[in-house]
Design an enzyme around this catalytic site. Structure first.
Site, PDB file in Angstrom:
ATOM      1  N   GLY A  13       0.823  -1.215   0.000  1.00 56.40           N
ATOM      2  CA  GLY A  13       0.000   0.000   0.000  1.00 56.40           C
ATOM      3  C   GLY A  13       0.850   1.256   0.000  1.00 56.40           C
ATOM      4  O   GLY A  13       0.529   2.249   0.653  1.00 56.40           O
ATOM      5  N   VAL A  66      -2.812  -8.066  -2.835  1.00 59.36           N
ATOM      6  CA  VAL A  66      -2.439  -8.826  -1.629  1.00 59.36           C
ATOM      7  C   VAL A  66      -3.477  -9.887  -1.271  1.00 59.36           C
ATOM      8  O   VAL A  66      -3.199 -10.771  -0.455  1.00 59.36           O
ATOM      9  CB  VAL A  66      -2.172  -7.901  -0.412  1.00 59.36           C
ATOM     10  CG1 VAL A  66      -0.977  -7.008  -0.667  1.00 59.36           C
ATOM     11  CG2 VAL A  66      -3.402  -7.099  -0.023  1.00 59.36           C
ATOM     12  N   TYR A 157     -14.605  -3.587   8.987  1.00 61.93           N
ATOM     13  CA  TYR A 157     -13.254  -3.007   9.104  1.00 61.93           C
ATOM     14  C   TYR A 157     -12.674  -3.266  10.506  1.00 61.93           C
ATOM     15  O   TYR A 157     -11.524  -3.675  10.645  1.00 61.93           O
ATOM     16  CB  TYR A 157     -13.346  -1.514   8.810  1.00 61.93           C
ATOM     17  CG  TYR A 157     -12.041  -0.757   8.829  1.00 61.93           C
ATOM     18  CD1 TYR A 157     -11.125  -0.884   7.778  1.00 61.93           C
ATOM     19  CD2 TYR A 157     -11.724   0.095   9.874  1.00 61.93           C
ATOM     20  CE1 TYR A 157      -9.931  -0.175   7.788  1.00 61.93           C
ATOM     21  CE2 TYR A 157     -10.537   0.811   9.883  1.00 61.93           C
ATOM     22  CZ  TYR A 157      -9.646   0.677   8.847  1.00 61.93           C
ATOM     23  OH  TYR A 157      -8.466   1.377   8.851  1.00 61.93           O
ATOM     24  N   ALA A 158     -13.492  -3.045  11.538  1.00 59.74           N
ATOM     25  CA  ALA A 158     -13.014  -3.256  12.910  1.00 59.74           C
ATOM     26  C   ALA A 158     -12.632  -4.713  13.126  1.00 59.74           C
ATOM     27  O   ALA A 158     -11.615  -5.017  13.767  1.00 59.74           O
ATOM     28  CB  ALA A 158     -14.081  -2.827  13.911  1.00 59.74           C
ATOM     29  N   LYS A 161      -9.275  -5.417  11.526  1.00 59.02           N
ATOM     30  CA  LYS A 161      -8.142  -4.832  12.247  1.00 59.02           C
ATOM     31  C   LYS A 161      -7.939  -5.496  13.616  1.00 59.02           C
ATOM     32  O   LYS A 161      -6.813  -5.645  14.073  1.00 59.02           O
ATOM     33  CB  LYS A 161      -8.346  -3.318  12.400  1.00 59.02           C
ATOM     34  CG  LYS A 161      -8.362  -2.567  11.066  1.00 59.02           C
ATOM     35  CD  LYS A 161      -7.078  -2.753  10.266  1.00 59.02           C
ATOM     36  CE  LYS A 161      -6.991  -1.818   9.075  1.00 59.02           C
ATOM     37  NZ  LYS A 161      -5.735  -1.958   8.320  1.00 59.02           N
ATOM     38  N   ILE A 190      -6.173   9.711  10.405  1.00 58.88           N
ATOM     39  CA  ILE A 190      -5.033  10.257   9.667  1.00 58.88           C
ATOM     40  C   ILE A 190      -5.537  10.834   8.346  1.00 58.88           C
ATOM     41  O   ILE A 190      -6.363  10.205   7.668  1.00 58.88           O
ATOM     42  CB  ILE A 190      -3.977   9.143   9.376  1.00 58.88           C
ATOM     43  CG1 ILE A 190      -3.638   8.353  10.661  1.00 58.88           C
ATOM     44  CG2 ILE A 190      -2.719   9.740   8.752  1.00 58.88           C
ATOM     45  CD1 ILE A 190      -3.014   9.121  11.777  1.00 58.88           C
TER      46      ILE A 190
HETATM   47  P1  NAP Z   1      -5.172   4.901   1.308  1.00 62.72           P
HETATM   48  O1  NAP Z   1      -4.637   6.279   1.142  1.00 62.72           O
HETATM   49  O2  NAP Z   1      -6.561   4.617   0.863  1.00 62.72           O
HETATM   50  O3  NAP Z   1      -4.141   3.880   0.612  1.00 62.72           O
HETATM   51  C1  NAP Z   1      -4.423   2.511   0.598  1.00 62.72           C
HETATM   52  C2  NAP Z   1      -3.249   1.768  -0.002  1.00 62.72           C
HETATM   53  O4  NAP Z   1      -3.539   0.364   0.023  1.00 62.72           O
HETATM   54  C3  NAP Z   1      -2.975   2.143  -1.441  1.00 62.72           C
HETATM   55  O5  NAP Z   1      -1.579   2.165  -1.649  1.00 62.72           O
HETATM   56  C4  NAP Z   1      -3.609   0.990  -2.212  1.00 62.72           C
HETATM   57  O6  NAP Z   1      -3.000   0.759  -3.478  1.00 62.72           O
HETATM   58  C5  NAP Z   1      -3.319  -0.174  -1.296  1.00 62.72           C
HETATM   59  N1  NAP Z   1      -4.193  -1.321  -1.524  1.00 62.72           N
HETATM   60  C6  NAP Z   1      -5.540  -1.391  -1.337  1.00 62.72           C
HETATM   61  N2  NAP Z   1      -5.994  -2.604  -1.696  1.00 62.72           N
HETATM   62  C7  NAP Z   1      -4.916  -3.326  -2.111  1.00 62.72           C
HETATM   63  C8  NAP Z   1      -4.748  -4.644  -2.614  1.00 62.72           C
HETATM   64  N3  NAP Z   1      -5.780  -5.510  -2.729  1.00 62.72           N
HETATM   65  N4  NAP Z   1      -3.494  -5.051  -2.948  1.00 62.72           N
HETATM   66  C9  NAP Z   1      -2.444  -4.210  -2.826  1.00 62.72           C
HETATM   67  N5  NAP Z   1      -2.544  -2.939  -2.360  1.00 62.72           N
HETATM   68  C10 NAP Z   1      -3.769  -2.500  -2.023  1.00 62.72           C
HETATM   69  O7  NAP Z   1      -5.130   4.450   2.847  1.00 62.72           O
HETATM   70  P2  NAP Z   1      -4.329   5.032   4.113  1.00 62.72           P
HETATM   71  O8  NAP Z   1      -5.220   5.956   4.832  1.00 62.72           O
HETATM   72  O9  NAP Z   1      -2.956   5.449   3.732  1.00 62.72           O
HETATM   73  O10 NAP Z   1      -4.283   3.706   5.010  1.00 62.72           O
HETATM   74  C11 NAP Z   1      -3.163   2.838   5.070  1.00 62.72           C
HETATM   75  C12 NAP Z   1      -3.424   1.816   6.161  1.00 62.72           C
HETATM   76  O11 NAP Z   1      -3.647   2.481   7.403  1.00 62.72           O
HETATM   77  C13 NAP Z   1      -4.655   0.947   5.919  1.00 62.72           C
HETATM   78  O12 NAP Z   1      -4.426  -0.371   6.340  1.00 62.72           O
HETATM   79  C14 NAP Z   1      -5.710   1.601   6.794  1.00 62.72           C
HETATM   80  O13 NAP Z   1      -6.715   0.693   7.182  1.00 62.72           O
HETATM   81  C15 NAP Z   1      -4.865   2.041   7.963  1.00 62.72           C
HETATM   82  N6  NAP Z   1      -5.468   3.120   8.746  1.00 62.72           N
HETATM   83  C16 NAP Z   1      -5.734   4.333   8.190  1.00 62.72           C
HETATM   84  C17 NAP Z   1      -6.316   5.328   8.978  1.00 62.72           C
HETATM   85  C18 NAP Z   1      -6.624   6.700   8.440  1.00 62.72           C
HETATM   86  O14 NAP Z   1      -7.231   7.492   9.192  1.00 62.72           O
HETATM   87  N7  NAP Z   1      -6.255   7.050   7.216  1.00 62.72           N
HETATM   88  C19 NAP Z   1      -6.622   5.069  10.308  1.00 62.72           C
HETATM   89  C20 NAP Z   1      -6.349   3.825  10.835  1.00 62.72           C
HETATM   90  C21 NAP Z   1      -5.763   2.857  10.053  1.00 62.72           C
HETATM   91  P3  NAP Z   1      -3.627   1.367  -4.854  1.00 62.72           P
HETATM   92  O15 NAP Z   1      -3.175   2.796  -4.922  1.00 62.72           O
HETATM   93  O16 NAP Z   1      -3.033   0.524  -5.915  1.00 62.72           O
HETATM   94  O17 NAP Z   1      -5.116   1.245  -4.733  1.00 62.72           O
END
Ligand code: NAP
Length: 249
Positions: A13, A66, A157-158, A161, A190
């Site tokens: 990601g 993945v 989602y919960a 995680k 975030i």
């Molecule tokens: P994001 O900006 O939506 O980015 C998601 C990333 O995951 C992208 O690089 C996407 O790649 C990749 N991805 C999604 N499905 C995939 C798959 N099947 N195979 C390979 N790659 C895949 O999300 P983010 O906010 O940076 O979040 C990153 C992590 O932090 C996640 O696990 C999320 O649950 C966790 N998180 C985020 C927050 C928040 O507030 N943002 C809070 C808690 C936890 P593509 O560009 O190719 O789609």
């Protein structure tokens, strides 16, 4: 010399958001990078930034879903051969498909569990041998505070995680004898694409509950990932590091 000089890191990601920030922070600390997103061209901007900002030369860009276990096995094996091993794995790829329980479809449940939980399982299992072969293998899984507290409208989602947290603690116990640490980072809110389109009222209420008075930045997570991945994290395993500005305090 950076904190991660000579270490090779696989980050899923990594095309945007938190994953991109982790890639940049690891590049700043001298790591060699293997970046994963759904298609290699989606990683060009992250790769360009790591090269231009920090002069990182060794960057592999891998298009990988993945959710596909066979593809994960093949990609990780090829990568370990090419990079001469894998020292650090960050399972960061994740998706949300929010809805209230009674409206949650099978497809939305499966999409979230398959990416967030099974995806991390697929990559970790594939990388377990190289991690054990590494001198100081490090597994860092990105979960969420809702994996601890739960959240209305995010039962899928919960669950993914919360499962990831239990999975990581189990892997920590299983691989500790081979010097591998396994930890979870649980972010709060975030600012990334994932949170960009949330209801403004939800955002306002969340902000009001964050004790430090601001949303988190991807860099807030990336700096903690460096801490866990470097020698600074050598004696930390099976832990959950909550980074939420006091949201859940
Ligand atoms: P994001 O900006 O939506 O980015 C998601 C990333 O995951 C992208 O690089 C996407 O790649 C990749 N991805 C999604 N499905 C995939 C798959 N099947 N195979 C390979 N790659 C895949 O999300 P983010 O906010 O940076 O979040 C990153 C992590 O932090 C996640 O696990 C999320 O649950 C966790 N998180 C985020 C927050 C928040 O507030 N943002 C809070 C808690 C936890 P593509 O560009 O190719 O789609």
């Amino acid at each position: 010399m950076g904190l991660l000089t000579g270490r090779s890191a696989l980050i899923t990601g990594a095309s945007r958001g938190i994953g991109r920030a982790i890639a940049e922070a690891f590049a700043r600390e001298g790591a060699r990078l293997a970046l994963v997103a759904t298609a290699p061209e989606r990683l060009l901007e992250t790769s360009r930034r790591c090269q231009e900002l920090y002069g990182t030369q060794e960057i592999e860009m891998i298009g990988l879903d993945v959710r596909d276990s066979k593809a994960c096995d093949a990609a990780v094996k090829a990568l370990a051969d090419k990079m001469g091993g894998i020292d650090i794995v960050v399972n960061n790829a994740g998706v949300t498909k929010d809805n209230l329980l009674m409206r949650l479809s099978d497809d939305d449940y499966n999409a979230v569990m398959d990416t967030n939980m099974r995806g991390a399982f697929n990559v970790t299992r594939a990388a377990s041998r190289p991690l054990m072969k590494s001198k100081n293998g490090r597994l860092i899984n990105i979960a969420s505070v809702v994996g601890i507290s739960g959240n209305a409208g995010q039962s899928n989602y919960a669950a993914s995680k919360g499962g990831l947290i239990a999975f990581t603690k189990s892997v920590a116990k299983e691989l500790s004898g081979r010097g591998v640490t396994a930890n979870v980072i649980a972010p709060g809110f975030i600012e990334t694409d994932m949170t960009a389109n949330l209801d403004p009222k939800v955002k306002e209420a969340t902000l009001a509950a964050i004790k430090l008075g601001r949303f988190g930045k991807p860099e807030d997570i990336a700096n903690a990932a460096v801490f866990l991945a470097a020698d600074t994290g050598a004696y930390i395993t099976a832990q959950v590091l909550v980074i939420d500005g006091g949201l859940t305090a």
